[in-house]
Design a protein around this motif. Structure first.
Motif: not given
Length: 683
Positions: A243-272
């Motif tokens: 995977l080159r990128a992981v995009w996360v849709v904050p569907y149930v938690d509008s305040t989602l912090d991707v860095a905390s949810a997916l630690p150690g995964m610099p290629h992960a971002q919020r979709f918005d």
């Protein structure tokens, strides 16, 4: 309780206005006026027969009617070199050492699937999104094109292009449509699973195709419960190192912090955040590619082993879906189209193609009977749904629950109910007529993931007969064969297709010589596509589906489809649903077989001797004395696949002490334990 047999007098007949306004009528009338078809083509059934006798002419006319924009060496109206090559013999297409082997459609044309779905650019709603909490999003056709453009730019920045795979592990949200169209605009291939798939189920699928980008949600709601997807998402991402990128849709938690949810995964971002970074992009661009360029990878259920990865081409998917939506379903521009589905079922792909005919597509995510049994009907009222699609099981459950949709909310815009997923019982036709509306056309449709479309569908210009699918698909050489491999009439047999059609898979993934493809459809009856359904043609030239042919019951050499049993048993008050299998059973003289019926009963209902006698009497009188169950067992749950289909084969393996090959394909695998080592089955 209805006892009227299948067939008989029509329960719905089109009015003169229905026939005159139908797109199918306009299509046939145009062919007559231009001399493409003879005067004997006077209705849908004669058009169907002409279409399978003249496939090249028929599919060229579908292309023309759909207004496909494409490049090619021919004229703008017919840009191809040939409509069909190597189509004389029904066989799987594949690339061989000597070149392309098997049928190819619309050779040398180049088109883009997303371009066709995004032709409309006004402020009318393209997507309307609901969940258990009500309406969530409304996106216009103009806004959808902008979001797709922004997403495509972000994908391209990750190096995504022709041949790459983009995967979605998502609820049924607008974001799934946006990413799919963005991937298609670039020539990438889209594949999706719903979030109720467990980690292994997702990896059994995505692990085979090695996606470049994964789009997922942080969670979802189902039956009032909030489900957290993040722990499984971490496992999935770690297991997909490409995977080159992981995009996360904050569907149930509008305040989602991707860095905390997916630690150690610099290629992960919020979709918005990904889209916002491309805010300056306003117009999508489209790469035009060959007709059979891979658009989707869909998966078999995986109940008998690792799921098969079916690759579907852009052109064949587009033509089939346009034909089915416009001609068989009569969806017009500005209609509102809804199908209850998840992103893990091919009906999601089919639903989204409603954009190609200019319809508003309604997406629903959540349980169909939560927060109460009327939620989908209230949604249909609010959104003025024109065509409401669902499963046979949903209609049966609404009937069992006493839901009368037309008393819940007026449905003046509703013209048609579609049902698929399993055979629709005859009594459900009666339910739709009295509980929803006598002027609402009920179309039971049947096909599969294998063809990303249907073999049998509706006819908006013809009558509906109780318990029957109205007609075989236009351009689909569907037949019923007996055990001798020849056409069969007046009795059930194997559903086959004897000629090529555009939405055959272009390949199976990791199947370079086509061996898996041939084994799936072509080995049991050489020269035809064997679909695996047990069905029959009716005197009305309609069809009845009796169930899967590998699950048919055959005691004493008399074969019957499981759906025949379900149609009767599930009309009995107190029975919510049932599952029937054939059990090998030792006798003094050797080994025989017997029918075993499992029933899930309403709370407070007991499986007494009298209740069992009522079940057996019903089956004896309305099906066959050969198929009266020797054993009836009450169970609290019935196993089903993640797409909602009950799985007789898994239960059959369990009661015979055989391992179930892939329990991760099941939505409720724990239910299998209810069938293991039952004392009733040892007697």
């Amino acid at each position: 309780m209805s006892t009227e047999p299948v067939g008989g007098a029509a329960i719905w007949t089109p009015t003169a206005h229905d026939v005159g306004s139908a797109r199918l009528t306009a299509f046939r009338t145009d062919l007559l006026a231009r001399g493409v078809v003879p005067p004997t083509v006077h209705d849908a059934h004669t058009l169907q027969r002409w279409s399978v006798e003249h496939p090249e002419a028929f599919w060229a006319e579908v292309w023309r009617a759909a207004g496909i924009a494409a490049d090619g060496p021919g004229t703008p109206e017919a840009p191809w070199t040939a409509v069909l090559t190597d189509g004389a013999v029904m066989r799987p297409p594949h690339q061989s050492a000597t070149g392309w082997d098997g049928p190819r459609w619309f050779t040398d044309t180049r088109l883009n699937f997303a371009e066709q779905l995004l032709r409309r650019r006004d402020d009318a709603p393209a997507l309307v999104s609901w969940n258990e909490h009500g309406a969530q999003q409304r996106i216009s056709f103009a806004e959808l094109a902008v979001r797709v453009a922004q997403c495509a730019t972000a994908l391209a920045a990750q190096g995504v292009g022709m041949g790459d795979r983009v995967a979605g592990w998502l609820p049924n949200l607008p974001e799934a449509v946006v990413v799919m169209l963005a991937a298609a605009s670039l020539g990438a291939t889209w594949s999706s699973c719903s979030p109720d798939f467990g980690t292994k189920g997702v990896l059994d699928r995505f692990g085979q195709i090695a996606p470049t980008v994964l789009v997922a949600a942080d969670g979802y709601w189902y039956a009032g419960k909030q489900i957290d997807c993040v722990p499984r998402l971490r496992e999935i991402v770690h297991a997909l190192p490409q995977l080159r990128a992981v995009w996360v849709v904050p569907y149930v938690d509008s305040t989602l912090d991707v860095a905390s949810a997916l630690p150690g995964m610099p290629h992960a971002q919020r979709f918005d955040t990904v889209l916002a970074a491309q805010a300056q992009v306003r117009e999508p661009s489209f790469v035009r590619l060959p007709f059979d360029h891979p658009l989707y990878i869909l998966y078999s259920s995986g109940t008998t082993g690792l799921p098969k990865c079916m690759v579907h081409g852009a052109g064949g998917t587009l033509l089939q879906h346009w034909k089915e939506l416009a001609l068989h379903t009569d969806v017009h521009e500005n209609d509102v189209l809804f199908y209850f589905t998840t992103c893990g079922w091919m009906m999601w792909n089919w639903l989204v193609s409603g954009l190609a005919v200019g319809a508003t597509v309604v997406l629903y995510d959540g349980a169909p009977l939560a927060p109460d049994a009327t939620i989908l009907w209230r949604m249909a009222h609010r959104e003025q749904v024109s065509v409401f699609g669902t499963s046979a099981k949903y209609l049966a459950m609404c009937e069992k629950e006493g839901v009368v949709p037309r008393e819940v909310a007026p449905l003046p815009s509703l013209r048609a109910i579609l049902s698929t997923g399993s055979p629709l019982a005859a009594h459900s036709y009666d339910y739709v007529a009295h509980a929803i509306g006598e002027r609402v056309r009920l179309s039971s449709i049947s096909g599969g993931t294998d063809i990303v479309s249907c073999f049998a569908l509706g006819d908006p210009t013809g009558p509906v007969h109780r318990g029957e699918l109205q007609m075989r698909g236009l351009g689909m050489a569907v037949d019923i064969f007996g055990d001798d491999g020849t056409p069969l009439r007046g009795a059930p047999g194997e559903l086959v297709c004897t000629k090529p059609f555009p939405s055959m898979p272009v390949a199976f993934w990791n199947d370079p010589d086509g061996a898996l493809y041939r084994a799936a459809y072509f080995e049991q009856i050489p020269g035809v596509w064997r679909h695996g359904d047990w069905a029959e043609l009716t005197e009305h030239d309609g069809m009845i589906i009796h169930g899967r042919s590998d699950a048919t019951l055959n005691p004493g050499g008399v074969r019957i489809g499981t759906a025949e049993i379900y149609r009767q048993v599930e009309q009995i008050p107190g029975v919510l649903e049932s599952l029937v299998v054939e059990q090998a059973h030792g006798t003094a003289g050797g080994t025989d077989s017997r029918i075993v019926l499992f029933v899930r009963l309403r709370d407070g209902v007991a499986l007494t001797d009298d209740f069992q006698r009522a079940i057996r009497t019903r089956i004896r009188e309305y099906t066959s004395p050969h198929h009266v169950p020797k054993v009836i067992v009450a169970v609290s749950d019935i196993p089903r696949t993640i797409s909602g289909k009950i799985t007789e084969l898994a239960v059959r393996d369990v009661i015979h002490g055989r391992p179930v090959k892939n329990i991760d394909a099941l939505a409720n695998p724990a239910a299998l334990e209810l069938f293991r080592n039952l004392p009733e089955l040892r007697r």
